[in-house]
Design an enzyme around this catalytic site. Structure first.
Site, PDB file in Angstrom:
ATOM      1  N   TYR A 174       0.848  -1.207   0.000  1.00 42.14           N
ATOM      2  CA  TYR A 174       0.000   0.000   0.000  1.00 42.14           C
ATOM      3  C   TYR A 174       0.877   1.249   0.000  1.00 42.14           C
ATOM      4  CZ  TYR A 174      -3.668   3.343   1.196  1.00 42.14           C
ATOM      5  OH  TYR A 174      -4.541   4.407   1.179  1.00 42.14           O
ATOM      6  N   LYS A 178       1.066   4.315  -2.773  1.00 42.65           N
ATOM      7  CA  LYS A 178       0.649   5.693  -2.474  1.00 42.65           C
ATOM      8  C   LYS A 178       1.806   6.681  -2.636  1.00 42.65           C
ATOM      9  CE  LYS A 178      -3.401   5.096  -2.424  1.00 42.65           C
ATOM     10  NZ  LYS A 178      -4.430   5.890  -3.112  1.00 42.65           N
ATOM     11  N   THR A 209     -14.156   4.808   5.827  1.00 35.03           N
ATOM     12  CA  THR A 209     -14.763   4.295   4.587  1.00 35.03           C
ATOM     13  C   THR A 209     -14.492   2.788   4.498  1.00 35.03           C
ATOM     14  OG1 THR A 209     -12.760   4.538   3.283  1.00 35.03           O
ATOM     15  CG2 THR A 209     -14.216   6.457   3.362  1.00 35.03           C
TER      16      THR A 209
HETATM   17  N1  LIG Z   1     -10.152   6.227   3.813  1.00 35.80           N
HETATM   18  C1  LIG Z   1      -8.962   6.666   4.228  1.00 35.80           C
HETATM   19  O1  LIG Z   1      -8.669   6.741   5.433  1.00 35.80           O
HETATM   20  C2  LIG Z   1      -7.930   7.079   3.212  1.00 35.80           C
HETATM   21  C3  LIG Z   1      -6.713   7.630   3.680  1.00 35.80           C
HETATM   22  C4  LIG Z   1      -5.745   7.987   2.745  1.00 35.80           C
HETATM   23  C5  LIG Z   1      -5.972   7.811   1.401  1.00 35.80           C
HETATM   24  N2  LIG Z   1      -7.159   7.279   0.980  1.00 35.80           N
HETATM   25  C6  LIG Z   1      -7.338   7.044  -0.466  1.00 35.80           C
HETATM   26  O2  LIG Z   1      -8.591   7.522  -0.885  1.00 35.80           O
HETATM   27  C7  LIG Z   1      -9.037   6.801  -2.031  1.00 35.80           C
HETATM   28  C8  LIG Z   1     -10.518   6.461  -1.903  1.00 35.80           C
HETATM   29  O3  LIG Z   1     -10.671   5.549  -0.847  1.00 35.80           O
HETATM   30  P1  LIG Z   1     -11.976   5.458   0.056  1.00 35.80           P
HETATM   31  O4  LIG Z   1     -11.538   5.772   1.434  1.00 35.80           O
HETATM   32  O5  LIG Z   1     -13.097   6.205  -0.548  1.00 35.80           O
HETATM   33  O6  LIG Z   1     -12.217   3.872  -0.020  1.00 35.80           O
HETATM   34  P2  LIG Z   1     -13.520   3.005  -0.376  1.00 35.80           P
HETATM   35  O7  LIG Z   1     -14.716   3.559   0.300  1.00 35.80           O
HETATM   36  O8  LIG Z   1     -13.126   1.603  -0.091  1.00 35.80           O
HETATM   37  O9  LIG Z   1     -13.686   3.233  -1.941  1.00 35.80           O
HETATM   38  C9  LIG Z   1     -12.766   2.696  -2.846  1.00 35.80           C
HETATM   39  C10 LIG Z   1     -13.359   2.756  -4.233  1.00 35.80           C
HETATM   40  O10 LIG Z   1     -12.403   2.227  -5.148  1.00 35.80           O
HETATM   41  C11 LIG Z   1     -13.067   1.287  -5.983  1.00 35.80           C
HETATM   42  N3  LIG Z   1     -12.161   0.288  -6.525  1.00 35.80           N
HETATM   43  C12 LIG Z   1     -11.349  -0.563  -5.854  1.00 35.80           C
HETATM   44  N4  LIG Z   1     -10.711  -1.378  -6.701  1.00 35.80           N
HETATM   45  C13 LIG Z   1     -11.101  -1.012  -7.961  1.00 35.80           C
HETATM   46  C14 LIG Z   1     -10.792  -1.474  -9.249  1.00 35.80           C
HETATM   47  N5  LIG Z   1      -9.963  -2.491  -9.469  1.00 35.80           N
HETATM   48  N6  LIG Z   1     -11.362  -0.857 -10.309  1.00 35.80           N
HETATM   49  C15 LIG Z   1     -12.234   0.158 -10.130  1.00 35.80           C
HETATM   50  N7  LIG Z   1     -12.581   0.628  -8.921  1.00 35.80           N
HETATM   51  C16 LIG Z   1     -12.024   0.046  -7.841  1.00 35.80           C
HETATM   52  C17 LIG Z   1     -14.112   0.672  -5.066  1.00 35.80           C
HETATM   53  O11 LIG Z   1     -15.076  -0.033  -5.824  1.00 35.80           O
HETATM   54  P3  LIG Z   1     -15.468  -1.604  -5.514  1.00 35.80           P
HETATM   55  O12 LIG Z   1     -16.745  -1.553  -4.732  1.00 35.80           O
HETATM   56  O13 LIG Z   1     -15.629  -2.213  -6.862  1.00 35.80           O
HETATM   57  O14 LIG Z   1     -14.338  -2.200  -4.707  1.00 35.80           O
HETATM   58  C18 LIG Z   1     -14.636   1.922  -4.383  1.00 35.80           C
HETATM   59  O15 LIG Z   1     -15.571   2.599  -5.170  1.00 35.80           O
HETATM   60  C19 LIG Z   1      -8.119   5.591  -2.144  1.00 35.80           C
HETATM   61  O16 LIG Z   1      -7.203   5.804  -3.194  1.00 35.80           O
HETATM   62  C20 LIG Z   1      -7.384   5.564  -0.818  1.00 35.80           C
HETATM   63  O17 LIG Z   1      -6.092   5.007  -0.904  1.00 35.80           O
HETATM   64  C21 LIG Z   1      -8.138   6.930   1.852  1.00 35.80           C
END
Ligand SMILES: NC(=O)c1ccc[n+]([C@@H]2O[C@H](COP(=O)([O-])OP(=O)(O)OC[C@H]3O[C@@H](n4cnc5c(N)ncnc54)[C@H](OP(=O)(O)O)[C@@H]3O)[C@@H](O)[C@H]2O)c1
Length: 314
Positions: A174, A178, A209
């Site tokens: 991961y 990133k 999330t």
């Molecule tokens: N949440 C945090 O604390 C946090 C912190 C730092 C950075 N981020 C970054 O923020 C971004 C969004 O994350 P989130 O927190 O919103 O997570 P999330 O709620 O788990 O959403 C992730 C999204 O990515 C999609 N996805 C995953 N694999 C995919 C694939 N192969 N092709 C197309 N879509 C795919 C998922 O769809 P499916 O339903 O198909 O899996 C979902 O819509 C990520 O890049 C994450 O690394 C989040």
């Protein structure tokens, strides 16, 4: 965290990868500001349900869903090819979708470690394939979701084992992905000078999330830690989406490029590797090879199309 006031986005076309979590709240805020939004998802049915919710809540029916799986380069190429053929503009590309800390090493059908391709390589490819349309729609903005995880101890670019065949751990994968997203924004910002396209990276905060699903279910004690952590530290998905919304739409960020943002402010990376321009370039070149882009940015002609072309020319 204050909620960003989004300037009117009438006439703007936005592509967001993902459909839930931060993608959902980014799409909702932009839809309320009258943007047209395309959600790219591998799970089209579920994404359509969210698109309907966004339509209702924003009173904006210009929300659509298209299929694309970041784990499958051919689906990225098909989407980009069909998008370019539409001759539709594109003003904001939000490289958002991701997965975190998958317990066991998995490999995509393109032969790459799963987190590296989903979080980074897939977006690297998508961005390049959509560049012609971003250029012709400029001013345009690209937002890349990085993470504070890029400063963790294991965060490095493992040039000699980029697919982590020898030393996979869930967090190493991961953190590498990133850090790669951040280096990509830095490198690309220099390559886009003079195009009126900006590209910036974002840490959204520690957000409650679905991203935490692997962490919460796969590690001993992590479920209880997650439960305590969640209640005390995590921000809501709506709050978490604010930085990417801010970077994508604010007047202040209009010409900012090659920057790292957190909490709706320019931030400083505490990973010395992020300042190594030679590493940005090296990673960029490795990524061109891994995505097949070194042969050019045009989507590759599929085998069937090649056969049709040969037959038609005879
Ligand atoms: N949440 C945090 O604390 C946090 C912190 C730092 C950075 N981020 C970054 O923020 C971004 C969004 O994350 P989130 O927190 O919103 O997570 P999330 O709620 O788990 O959403 C992730 C999204 O990515 C999609 N996805 C995953 N694999 C995919 C694939 N192969 N092709 C197309 N879509 C795919 C998922 O769809 P499916 O339903 O198909 O899996 C979902 O819509 C990520 O890049 C994450 O690394 C989040």
């Amino acid at each position: 965290m204050t909620i960003v006031e989004v300037p009117d986005q009438t006439g703007k076309v936005v592509i967001i990868t993902g459909y839930r979590g931060l993608a959902y709240h980014s799409a909702l805020a932009l839809a309320k500001a009258n943007a047209e939004i395309i959600l790219l998802a591998r799970n089209v049915e579920k994404a359509k349900e969210n698109a309907e919710k966004i339509k209702k809540e924003s009173n904006n029916d210009k929300i659509s869903v298209e299929y694309m799986d970041l784990c499958k380069f051919d689906t990225i190429r098909s989407f980009a090819k069909s998008y370019i053929e539409r001759k539709k503009p594109l003003h904001i590309l939000m490289n958002n979708a991701g997965i975190m800390a998958v317990k066991d090493r998995q490999v995509t059908e393109d032969g790459n470690e799963l987190q590296f391709q989903t979080n980074y390589l897939g977006h690297f490819l998508l961005t390049h394939l959509l560049l012609p349309v971003l250029k012709s729609s400029a001013p345009a903005r690209i937002v890349c979701l990085s993470s504070i995880a890029h400063v963790m101890l294991q965060a490095s670019i493992y040039k000699n084992d980029i697919n982590l065949e020898k030393g996979y751990t869930p967090w190493k994968a991961y953190c590498q992905s990133k850090l790669a997203c951040l280096l990509f924004a830095y490198e690309m910002s220099r390559r886009l000078v003079g195009t009126n396209i900006t590209i910036n990276a974002v840490h959204p905060g520690i957000v409650d999330t679905g991203l935490w699903v692997h962490y919460a279910s796969n590690f001993p004690l992590s479920k209880s830690f997650y439960n305590i952590f969640e209640k005390r530290v995590m921000i809501t998905p709506e709050e978490g989406a604010q930085t990417q919304i801010y970077v994508a739409t604010s007047k202040e960020c209009e010409t900012e490029t090659g920057k790292y943002y957190a909490n709706c402010k320019k931030s400083t990376s505490f990973n010395y590797l992020s300042y190594k321009k030679s590493l940005h370039k090296e990673l960029y070149e490795i990524s061109l090879k891994m995505t097949g882009l070194e042969k050019g940015i045009e989507p590759e002609v599929s085998q069937n199309e090649k056969v049709e072309k040969v037959e038609n020319s005879n």
